[in-house]
Design a protein around this motif. Structure first.
Motif, PDB file in Angstrom:
ATOM      1  N   VAL A  79       0.821  -1.217   0.000  1.00 48.77           N
ATOM      2  CA  VAL A  79       0.000   0.000   0.000  1.00 48.77           C
ATOM      3  C   VAL A  79       0.854   1.266   0.000  1.00 48.77           C
ATOM      4  N   ASN A  80       1.917   1.275   0.804  1.00 47.16           N
ATOM      5  CA  ASN A  80       2.714   2.494   0.985  1.00 47.16           C
ATOM      6  C   ASN A  80       4.089   2.459   0.337  1.00 47.16           C
ATOM      7  N   GLY A  81       4.500   1.305  -0.122  1.00 50.23           N
ATOM      8  CA  GLY A  81       5.820   1.177  -0.716  1.00 50.23           C
ATOM      9  C   GLY A  81       6.859   0.837   0.329  1.00 50.23           C
ATOM     10  N   PRO A  82       8.027   0.407  -0.125  1.00 49.42           N
ATOM     11  CA  PRO A  82       9.083   0.053   0.824  1.00 49.42           C
ATOM     12  C   PRO A  82       9.681   1.302   1.463  1.00 49.42           C
ATOM     13  N   ARG A  83      10.173   1.130   2.656  1.00 50.07           N
ATOM     14  CA  ARG A  83      10.882   2.226   3.321  1.00 50.07           C
ATOM     15  C   ARG A  83      12.358   2.044   2.996  1.00 50.07           C
ATOM     16  N   MET A  84      12.853   2.924   2.161  1.00 52.94           N
ATOM     17  CA  MET A  84      14.252   2.844   1.782  1.00 52.94           C
ATOM     18  C   MET A  84      15.100   3.460   2.897  1.00 52.94           C
ATOM     19  N   PRO A  85      16.217   2.833   3.240  1.00 52.69           N
ATOM     20  CA  PRO A  85      17.067   3.357   4.312  1.00 52.69           C
ATOM     21  C   PRO A  85      17.598   4.761   3.986  1.00 52.69           C
ATOM     22  N   THR A  86      17.427   5.653   4.930  1.00 52.01           N
ATOM     23  CA  THR A  86      17.911   7.028   4.764  1.00 52.01           C
ATOM     24  C   THR A  86      18.709   7.434   5.999  1.00 52.01           C
ATOM     25  N   ARG A  87      19.417   8.517   5.846  1.00 54.00           N
ATOM     26  CA  ARG A  87      20.119   9.117   6.984  1.00 54.00           C
ATOM     27  C   ARG A  87      19.902  10.626   6.898  1.00 54.00           C
ATOM     28  N   THR A  88      20.009  11.285   8.044  1.00 54.62           N
ATOM     29  CA  THR A  88      19.844  12.733   8.107  1.00 54.62           C
ATOM     30  C   THR A  88      21.136  13.345   8.619  1.00 54.62           C
ATOM     31  N   ILE A  89      21.687  14.216   7.809  1.00 50.93           N
ATOM     32  CA  ILE A  89      22.909  14.929   8.202  1.00 50.93           C
ATOM     33  C   ILE A  89      22.618  16.419   8.069  1.00 50.93           C
ATOM     34  N   GLU A  90      22.728  17.115   9.201  1.00 51.85           N
ATOM     35  CA  GLU A  90      22.467  18.555   9.254  1.00 51.85           C
ATOM     36  C   GLU A  90      21.103  18.897   8.634  1.00 51.85           C
ATOM     37  N   GLY A  91      20.117  18.097   8.985  1.00 49.74           N
ATOM     38  CA  GLY A  91      18.751  18.356   8.535  1.00 49.74           C
ATOM     39  C   GLY A  91      18.435  17.911   7.117  1.00 49.74           C
ATOM     40  N   VAL A 122      17.932  14.907   4.502  1.00 49.46           N
ATOM     41  CA  VAL A 122      17.685  13.469   4.410  1.00 49.46           C
ATOM     42  C   VAL A 122      18.203  12.976   3.067  1.00 49.46           C
ATOM     43  N   SER A 123      19.000  11.900   3.112  1.00 45.93           N
ATOM     44  CA  SER A 123      19.543  11.331   1.882  1.00 45.93           C
ATOM     45  C   SER A 123      19.573   9.809   2.009  1.00 45.93           C
TER      46      SER A 123
END
Length: 123
Positions: free
Chosen positions: A46-58, A60-61
């Motif tokens: 329904v929502n799609g996979p959650r791809m791994p991300t990281r947040t650096i200095e605000g 998200v990548s």
């Protein structure tokens, strides 16, 4: 009269088979089947996979693969499991239609649009 309608795939270990007929019936059965395997599988569809991300200095990548943790791998594995279940539930025609997509959600959405139409068509 065919009394075997809907019996193919009637198993607690095998997904219901979609023979390109009666999509609504199959979709309901498939939804329950997915929930019975792992409730998060339906979430992937329904929502799609959650791809791994990281947040650096605000910012998200995408997270580099060498930084994946156990939860990241679990979420990626759920998408693969969802795709596998869907591949097992369709015949060659539908397999060819959906197999080029990377996510189970894209595959599910294509089947839905193909057999139910877009929201505009439904209205």
């Amino acid at each position: 009269m065919n009394l075997n309608i809907g019996l193919e795939g009637s198993s607690i270990t095998r997904p219901p088979f979609f023979d390109e007929n009666n999509y609504s019936f199959w979709k309901t059965r498939m939804t329950i089947f997915l929930q019975s395997l792992d409730y998060q599988l339906l979430h992937i569809f329904v929502n799609g996979p959650r791809m791994p991300t990281r947040t650096i200095e605000g910012v998200v990548s995408p997270k580099p693969k060498n930084e994946y943790n156990d939860n990241d791998f679990r979420m990626l594995q759920l998408n693969s499991k969802a795709k596998h279940v869907l591949f097992c539930a369709v015949g060659p025609n539908e397999f060819n239609r959906i197999s080029s997509y990377d996510s189970a959600k894209e595959m599910w959405d294509l089947l839905e649009v193909t057999y139910e139409g877009t929201n505009q068509v439904k209205e």
